[in-house]
Design a protein around this motif. Sequence first.
Motif, PDB file in Angstrom:
ATOM      1  N   MET A 103       8.831  -2.648   5.317  1.00  0.00           N
ATOM      2  CA  MET A 103       8.035  -2.643   4.088  1.00  0.00           C
ATOM      3  C   MET A 103       6.826  -3.576   4.182  1.00  0.00           C
ATOM      4  N   TYR A 104       6.851  -4.512   5.116  1.00  0.00           N
ATOM      5  CA  TYR A 104       5.776  -5.497   5.241  1.00  0.00           C
ATOM      6  C   TYR A 104       4.708  -5.116   6.268  1.00  0.00           C
ATOM      7  N   SER A 105       4.923  -4.024   6.967  1.00  0.00           N
ATOM      8  CA  SER A 105       3.964  -3.668   8.024  1.00  0.00           C
ATOM      9  C   SER A 105       3.471  -2.229   7.931  1.00  0.00           C
ATOM     10  N   LEU A 106       3.559  -1.639   6.763  1.00  0.00           N
ATOM     11  CA  LEU A 106       3.169  -0.235   6.600  1.00  0.00           C
ATOM     12  C   LEU A 106       1.661  -0.035   6.716  1.00  0.00           C
ATOM     13  N   PRO A 107       1.241   0.980   7.470  1.00  0.00           N
ATOM     14  CA  PRO A 107      -0.185   1.334   7.479  1.00  0.00           C
ATOM     15  C   PRO A 107      -0.597   1.843   6.089  1.00  0.00           C
ATOM     16  N   VAL A 108      -1.842   1.629   5.740  1.00  0.00           N
ATOM     17  CA  VAL A 108      -2.355   2.013   4.426  1.00  0.00           C
ATOM     18  C   VAL A 108      -2.121   3.496   4.147  1.00  0.00           C
ATOM     19  N   VAL A 109      -2.284   4.342   5.152  1.00  0.00           N
ATOM     20  CA  VAL A 109      -2.127   5.781   4.948  1.00  0.00           C
ATOM     21  C   VAL A 109      -0.695   6.123   4.506  1.00  0.00           C
ATOM     22  N   ILE A 110       0.288   5.406   4.997  1.00  0.00           N
ATOM     23  CA  ILE A 110       1.682   5.667   4.591  1.00  0.00           C
ATOM     24  C   ILE A 110       1.951   5.061   3.213  1.00  0.00           C
ATOM     25  N   VAL A 111       1.387   3.898   2.928  1.00  0.00           N
ATOM     26  CA  VAL A 111       1.514   3.307   1.592  1.00  0.00           C
ATOM     27  C   VAL A 111       0.958   4.272   0.550  1.00  0.00           C
ATOM     28  N   ASP A 112      -0.225   4.814   0.819  1.00  0.00           N
ATOM     29  CA  ASP A 112      -0.852   5.763  -0.113  1.00  0.00           C
ATOM     30  C   ASP A 112       0.005   7.020  -0.283  1.00  0.00           C
TER      31      ASP A 112
END
Length: 184
Positions: free
Chosen positions: A164-173
């Motif tokens: 949860m602390y290293s997610l790429p922005v594209v996956i967060v979005d």
Amino acid sequence: MEYAKTLSKEKTISKDKSVNGWEAPEDGWIKINVDAAVTENATTLAVVARNKKGEVLKVWAKMHEWCSPLQVEAITMLWAIQLALSENWQHIIIKGDAKSCFDPLTIFKLQPDWSIATTISNILDLRKLFLNCKFSWVRRCCNTAAHVAAKYAMKFCRACYFSMYSLPVVIVDACKNDSLCFVC
């Protein structure tokens, strides 16, 4: 192909949020979304695990030898259940958009396509090792995070692991889009 078949049955889809939108799992459960990406010469698998709050616990994605879209979707489901075992999660629900893979797991005595029969059998065997293990088909728009994770691994041609602390922005979005997908 899978998506086209689903569209033809669109009018019979349930009004249940679990089919039409991303829904948080019950307390103590882990929700695992799965998807695969397929090109002419490569396939990738992706697994996204979230808790009741919708927080991403882990994301895994990896390259896989080429096989048919149906086979790689089933293989992704098998990998997800193996990952859940390795994490010692006891209450899981696995969701994805490959209806032909999920139906044999949720409809009593429905035989899977011959090309995935062994994989489905292995999934059913592993299911017994959990206190609770459920499977549920969801529409593509409710499975965006797993889909994006599979494409991310394909783009970089490598295995990926994120907490949860290293997610790429594209996956967060994509996770945010899943959460907003209550009326696909």
